[in-house]
Design an enzyme around this catalytic site. Structure first.
Site, PDB file in Angstrom:
ATOM      1  N   SER A 160       0.835  -1.196   0.000  1.00  0.00           N
ATOM      2  CA  SER A 160       0.000   0.000   0.000  1.00  0.00           C
ATOM      3  C   SER A 160       0.870   1.246   0.000  1.00  0.00           C
ATOM      4  CB  SER A 160      -0.920  -0.002   1.229  1.00  0.00           C
ATOM      5  OG  SER A 160      -0.166  -0.193   2.402  1.00  0.00           O
ATOM      6  N   SER A 162       1.540   3.274  -2.388  1.00  0.00           N
ATOM      7  CA  SER A 162       2.321   3.393  -3.628  1.00  0.00           C
ATOM      8  C   SER A 162       3.718   2.793  -3.521  1.00  0.00           C
ATOM      9  CB  SER A 162       2.433   4.852  -4.092  1.00  0.00           C
ATOM     10  OG  SER A 162       1.167   5.369  -4.420  1.00  0.00           O
ATOM     11  N   ARG A 284     -10.487   0.718   3.945  1.00  0.00           N
ATOM     12  CA  ARG A 284     -10.098   1.643   5.028  1.00  0.00           C
ATOM     13  C   ARG A 284     -10.444   3.055   4.588  1.00  0.00           C
ATOM     14  NH1 ARG A 284      -5.971   4.141   2.524  1.00  0.00           N
ATOM     15  NH2 ARG A 284      -4.594   2.926   1.185  1.00  0.00           N
TER      16      ARG A 284
END
Length: 412
Positions: A160, A162, A284
């Protein structure tokens, strides 16, 4: 009567942990942060907020600590405050199941965290996604890119923020990034699995969802390729009613396909000639400036409403106003030692500026990672109109400047 506590599980030093602590306190809760290294969250001392050192990757250790705390506190709820690590929410889901508290489905979260599994489930549901292949080695990457056609996105199948995500425009860039991912520089938590994806081109949009309700849709611009670093984000995105409806419809289809729909979800899109194509579903809240932009644009605080859901209270997503909120993320232009950075107080004094944050101090070494960790600050502005907000933002950003001295060349 025991004090009601909210357990906050791990997160990012530059994430939204402080906002969760403050929102919990406003709701009359006692926030307790559980972290492998509580010292990384400098706001805990400033807020005099309780923290417990525990290995947050060890479920048994977390269960033990929560059980121990129940002797002192009434644990009202457990959640994570991560801005960019969905695996935290899978652990949260398991803890909530163990203690019979409201929480997300750990199975759904884990399926979603594996980008390959996520792609398979979305494809089976007929949801528009980029072409993709799974790769375990350099040969797989090369043949997958040949099948799909360059340019492609090459990224870890689990991850996560990037991290490890790159646009590969030719065979040299593809080989270079494959070597980076497999050569020991990228940290893998399990055996290396990579996704090779079609580069879906078009405007970027992101839907912020709570439960089964789309709160708002933002648009974002990125810095220069080959990396994907958010440069500017705006809520709401300037969309027609039909465009908004199409993105919202696809978003709700994603929740159904992935078994989500409890708590927050953030879904990223590119608008291509096919319409909205799903880039990623994150189980999320959006990280970084996302929750603050939602609050400024619509008058809905997603963090407070998330906590209400977590503790079983009634939540309310009714929009209280309609403004445009926009954020600029600040990045260093080179590696080196940060000599100085200033102008933040003048930027904050500009009328319409809602927040100015700098994450670095002078004399800090700057080593860019080409992901969320490169952020050195942000500025957020809000007003009744997009043009006005953009003008305010630019005026404020122009006040901020810094100087970085490159590291000495030690090769002689």
């Amino acid at each position: 009567m025991a004090r009601r506590a909210l357990i906050l599980l791990e997160g990012l030093p530059r994430g939204n942990g402080l906002l969760y602590v403050q929102a919990a306190q406003r709701l009359g809760l006692h926030p307790i942060t559980m972290s492998t290294d509580p010292a990384q969250y400098d706001y805990l001392a400033a807020e005099r907020s309780e923290a417990i050192r525990v290995n947050t990757e060890n479920l048994d250790a977390l269960i033990h600590e929560c059980s121990r705390m129940r002797a002192t506190y009434d644990i009202a709820g457990i959640t994570g405050f991560s801005g960019a690590d969905e695996s935290v929410y899978a652990t949260v889901g398991k803890l909530c199941r163990h203690f019979d508290l409201p929480g997300p489905s750990p199975t759904s979260i884990e399926r979603c965290c594996d980008k390959f599994t996520q792609r398979q489930l979305l494809a089976e549901a007929g949801i528009p996604i980029p072409a993709y292949r799974l790769a375990a080695n350099a040969g797989d990457v090369e043949s997958a890119a040949a099948d799909i056609g360059l340019p492609v996105i090459l990224k870890p199948a689990v991850g996560s923020g990037s991290s490890g995500v790159r646009l590969c425009r030719d065979v040299d860039e593809l080989a270079e990034h494959t070597t980076y991912l497999l050569g020991g520089k990228h940290i893998w938590r399990s055996s290396p699995r990579m996704l090779v994806e079609e580069f879906a081109q078009g405007p970027f949009y992101s839907a912020d969802i709570m439960g089964n309700e789309v709160i708002g849709i933002c648009t974002a611009d990125f810095g220069p390729p080959p990396h994907f670093l958010y440069r500017e984000c705006t809520h709401p995105a300037p969309l027609t009613d039909d465009e908004h409806r199409r993105i919202a419809d696809v978003s709700l289809s994603c929740l159904q396909a992935l078994g989500l729909g409890w708590g927050p979800t953030n879904i990223e899109f590119r608008w291509t000639p096919r319409g909205p194509v799903v880039i990623e579903v994150n189980p999320r809240l959006a990280g970084g400036t996302g929750p603050r932009l939602v609050q400024l644009a619509y008058g809905v605080d997603p963090i407070t409403e998330h906590i209400k859901l977590v503790i079983g209270d009634e939540w309310n997503l009714r929009k209280r106003h309609s403004h445009t909120a926009t954020a600029r993320i600040l990045y260093p232009e080179r590696d080196g030692i940060l000599d100085w950075i200033d102008g933040d107080s003048r930027a904050a004094a500009v009328s319409g500026v809602a927040e100015v944050k700098l994450f670095v101090e002078p004399k800090t070494p700057i080593v860019r990672k080409a992901d969320y960790r490169d952020r050195i600050g942000h500025v957020i502005a809000a007003s009744p109109s997009l043009a006005q907000s953009e003008a305010i933002l630019q005026r404020a950003v122009d006040f901020i400047s810094w100087s970085i001295t490159p590291f000495p060349n030690l090769r002689g």
